[in-house]
Motif scaffolding. Structure first.
Motif, short mmCIF file in Angstrom:
data_model
loop_
_atom_site.label_atom_id
_atom_site.label_comp_id
_atom_site.label_asym_id
_atom_site.label_seq_id
_atom_site.Cartn_x
_atom_site.Cartn_y
_atom_site.Cartn_z
N GLU A 70 0.82 -1.21 0.00
CA GLU A 70 0.00 0.00 0.00
C GLU A 70 0.86 1.26 0.00
O GLU A 70 0.53 2.24 -0.68
N PHE A 109 2.03 1.91 -3.47
CA PHE A 109 0.91 2.32 -4.32
C PHE A 109 0.52 3.77 -4.07
O PHE A 109 0.24 4.52 -5.01
N THR A 110 0.50 4.19 -2.82
CA THR A 110 0.07 5.56 -2.51
C THR A 110 1.08 6.60 -3.00
O THR A 110 0.70 7.75 -3.21
N LEU A 113 2.45 6.48 -5.93
CA LEU A 113 2.31 6.57 -7.38
C LEU A 113 1.37 7.71 -7.77
O LEU A 113 0.39 7.99 -7.07
N GLN A 116 0.73 6.52 -13.25
CA GLN A 116 1.42 5.30 -12.84
C GLN A 116 0.43 4.26 -12.30
O GLN A 116 0.55 3.07 -12.60
N ARG A 117 -0.54 4.71 -11.53
CA ARG A 117 -1.55 3.79 -11.00
C ARG A 117 -2.35 3.15 -12.13
O ARG A 117 -2.62 1.95 -12.11
N GLN A 118 -2.71 3.95 -13.12
CA GLN A 118 -3.46 3.43 -14.26
C GLN A 118 -2.63 2.43 -15.04
O GLN A 118 -3.13 1.37 -15.45
N ALA A 121 -2.46 -0.85 -13.11
CA ALA A 121 -3.74 -1.56 -13.21
C ALA A 121 -3.91 -2.18 -14.59
O ALA A 121 -4.31 -3.35 -14.72
N VAL A 154 -8.17 0.62 -11.45
CA VAL A 154 -7.32 1.20 -10.40
C VAL A 154 -7.92 0.92 -9.03
O VAL A 154 -7.20 0.58 -8.08
N ALA A 169 -6.19 -0.85 -5.79
CA ALA A 169 -6.16 -0.19 -4.48
C ALA A 169 -6.70 -1.12 -3.40
O ALA A 169 -6.12 -1.22 -2.31
#
Length: 180
Positions: A110, A113-114, A116, A120-122, A125, A132, A136
């Motif tokens: 986590e 991930f936070t 990003l 970057q998150r997209q 995913a 996304v 999460a």
């Protein structure tokens, strides 16, 4: 398998219902009477996902050309190597439980991930064929959203219906395989 689900704090009826609602995925990837998919459904629920998300991950990874493209794009945008070769191998052999473990390992925790940004998150995913929001939930290991439905009631009846439906699917899959 019901005890496995209960041991993980999940409703066996909910797990069996999840498997029963993914009959195409079941027909393609079931082994040992569907035990592998029930275990995968339990693993998915522990990550806050449903079996349909596992089916989406599997389909995305088995579209080799697009999967490799998305892997390279995510690696570039994240500034770290994403290697989905093992995940693709697990998807191809039908080891969905192992696949989920590999996806969880590749996604990271986590805190990572936070940090990003939205692009970057997209990309991360997309590399796994997920939304996304699903990534999460997976990094949080959020099962609250999916176990709450068990408290709504009807678990025993749903479990009986799901077991009957899975039995029908297994019998029909066996008949089809014998006819081919």
């Amino acid at each position: 398998l019901g005890a496995l689900a209960e041991l993980e704090g999940l409703s066996p009826g909910q797990i069996l219902g999840d498997v029963a609602s993914n009959t195409e995925f079941f027909a393609k990837f079931a082994k040992d009477g569907g035990t592998n998919l029930i275990r995968a459904a339990v693993q998915a629920r522990k990550l806050g996902l449903e079996l349909s998300a596992v089916a989406g991950i599997t389909d995305a990874l088995l579209d080799f050309e697009t999967s490799i493209e998305k892997q390279l794009e995510a690696s570039l945008l994240l500034g770290r190597q994403i290697n989905l070769d093992r995940a693709r191998q697990l998807a191809l052999t039908g080891d969905q439980e192992g696949l989920l473990e590999e996806v969880r390992r590749q996604i990271g925790d986590e805190a990572e991930f936070t940090r990003l940004n939205v692009v970057q998150r997209q990309a991360l995913a997309d590399a796994f064929g997920l939304q996304v929001e699903q990534v999460a939930r997976a990094v949080r290991g959020n099962t609250a959203a999916v176990t709450g439905a068990a408290a709504a009631g009807g678990g025993d009846e749903l479990q009986k219906q799901s077991v009957n439906l899975l039995g029908d699917i297994a019998r029909n899959t066996g008949k089809f395989a014998g006819a081919v």
